[in-house]
Every structure is written in C-alpha cells, then in structure tokens.
Design a protein around this motif. Structure first.
Motif, PDB file in Angstrom:
ATOM      1  N   PRO A  16     -13.834  20.165 -37.825  1.00  0.00           N
ATOM      2  CA  PRO A  16     -14.052  19.384 -36.671  1.00  0.00           C
ATOM      3  C   PRO A  16     -13.704  18.049 -36.577  1.00  0.00           C
ATOM      4  O   PRO A  16     -13.476  17.193 -35.576  1.00  0.00           O
ATOM      5  N   VAL A  17     -14.184  17.115 -37.830  1.00  0.00           N
ATOM      6  CA  VAL A  17     -14.140  15.810 -37.835  1.00  0.00           C
ATOM      7  C   VAL A  17     -12.544  15.356 -37.973  1.00  0.00           C
ATOM      8  O   VAL A  17     -12.093  14.593 -37.162  1.00  0.00           O
ATOM      9  N   LEU A  18     -11.875  16.225 -38.576  1.00  0.00           N
ATOM     10  CA  LEU A  18     -10.239  16.045 -38.668  1.00  0.00           C
ATOM     11  C   LEU A  18      -9.696  16.196 -37.395  1.00  0.00           C
ATOM     12  O   LEU A  18      -8.694  15.430 -36.954  1.00  0.00           O
ATOM     13  N   GLU A  19      -9.971  17.292 -36.461  1.00  0.00           N
ATOM     14  CA  GLU A  19      -9.628  17.394 -35.218  1.00  0.00           C
ATOM     15  C   GLU A  19      -9.918  16.201 -33.993  1.00  0.00           C
ATOM     16  O   GLU A  19      -9.096  15.872 -33.478  1.00  0.00           O
ATOM     17  N   SER A  20     -11.006  15.666 -34.240  1.00  0.00           N
ATOM     18  CA  SER A  20     -11.461  14.696 -33.471  1.00  0.00           C
ATOM     19  C   SER A  20     -10.953  13.372 -33.825  1.00  0.00           C
ATOM     20  O   SER A  20     -10.332  12.549 -33.022  1.00  0.00           O
TER      21      SER A  20
END
Length: 218
Positions: free
Chosen positions: A122-126
């Motif tokens: 999720p952090v990568l996508e953000s």
C-alpha cells in the motif's frame, strides 16, 4: 535545387538508418551480455530480501529492476498487476531496486522501512500515485513522498527511524551491486524466468510472460 534537396534527404536517411542499426546492435549485444551474466549467477536476480508479490511456488517470476522516481516504472506498475491478475497462480513479481534518480535512494529506504510495519505494497502504491508531485528529477521533494507514504497507512516517525538501520543499507548496497553486475542501465528492466525482453514495451512484456506460462503448463 531539387537535386540538392534530394541529396540532403538521402544523406539524412542514411544517417537515420545507421543510427537505428547501431542502436539495434547495441541493444542486442546488451541483451546477450545480460543473459550470459544471469546464466553465470542466478542469485543476482533474486535475493532473499527482495520484496515479492504472488505465490512463492509460481512457475513464472517477473524480476523488475525498479526506481520509485521513474515515470515508466509508474506506468508499468498497473500493467504488471494486470498480468498477475490474469495469471494468479502462475506469476509472481520480485522487486529489485535501481535508484538511478536523485532522491530515489531515500524513498527506497522508506519503502524498506514500511516492510517492518507490513505496509510495503500500500505504501508503494501511495508513493507511485504521488510521484508527479515529488519526483522532479532536477529537484526532487522526497518529503512529499514521505507524506504520501503516511497517507498509505505508514507510521512515518517509526519508518524514518527504521530506514537508518544497517540492514536496509545492506539491501540497497546489494541491489546496486547486482544491477551493476547485470549491466542494468535503465528502469524498468524486466527479466522473466531469467530472460530479458528482446525489446521494451507492454506487448513484449505480456508476450514473454505468456510464453513462459505456456511452457510451465506443458
């Protein structure tokens, strides 16, 4: 006058053909060299620390050398996810870092710190979603990437402390050593079951994955 224009046009055409031929030969030589390096040392592709998405036993592995500041990496991320949704049991993704752009190493360390909180994807996508705001190649603003990471659910204070750990430094150092050994010079660079793309593009990636999936099913 017409004769002169024809001569100039012909010369330009010859130069263009020579350039394209030289570029093609360079790409072929680089591809063959990379394949030789992979054959000599398969460990250069996947390390025990590498972030992985998909089934561990999947017969097809996409290894992507990735820079979080790379626009093309951002563009290919949904393509790779679509390929994985097409082959949920056959394909896994392995991320290797290639921090070529200014500030990318700091974002890579933050991504690795997010793994300690179980928030990597999720952090990568953000971070990728916010890339146009923070990844100015001449003057990157990594603080905006950190803010995006926090919006992805990351405890940013803990992550900023964790990213200073020696194990994260070691991961980044190993990935840089491996990309150098494999002659990776651009991002994204893909290897599918150890095979690099003969030419770069979405259709080429999809075709090579489909070929490897077909082979695995035989």
């Amino acid at each position: 006058m017409n004769s002169k224009k024809f001569t100039v046009g012909a010369l330009l055409a010859i130069v263009l053909v020579a350039f394209l031929f030289g570029a093609y030969n360079y790409q072929r030589r680089l591809q063959n060299s990379q394949m030789e390096k992979v054959a000599q040392d398969q460990a250069r592709l996947v390390r025990f620390h590498s972030p992985t998405l998909g089934l561990a036993q999947a017969p097809v592995t996409i290894v992507e050398f990735f820079d979080p500041a790379c626009e093309t990496c951002r563009a290919f991320y949904p393509i790779v996810k679509d390929i994985m949704s097409q082959y949920p049991n056959e394909v896994r993704l392995v991320i290797r870092y290639a921090p070529f752009h200014q500030g990318s190493d700091q974002v890579v360390k933050l991504l690795e710190a997010s793994r300690k909180q179980g928030k990597y994807w999720p952090v990568l996508e953000s971070v990728l979603a916010a890339q146009p705001q923070w990844a100015d190649h001449g003057n990157p603003n990594v603080q905006l990437a950190f803010q995006a990471a926090a919006q992805g659910g990351l405890n940013i204070e803990k992550a900023l402390a964790d990213r200073q750990s020696p194990d994260i430094d070691a991961i980044l150092k190993q990935d840089i050593e491996d990309l150098t050994a494999l002659e990776v010079t651009k991002t994204p660079t893909f290897f599918i079951n150890g095979r690099n793309l003969p030419s770069f593009g979405e259709q080429q990636l999809r075709a090579l994955v489909a070929e490897e999936v077909s082979k695995a099913k035989k």
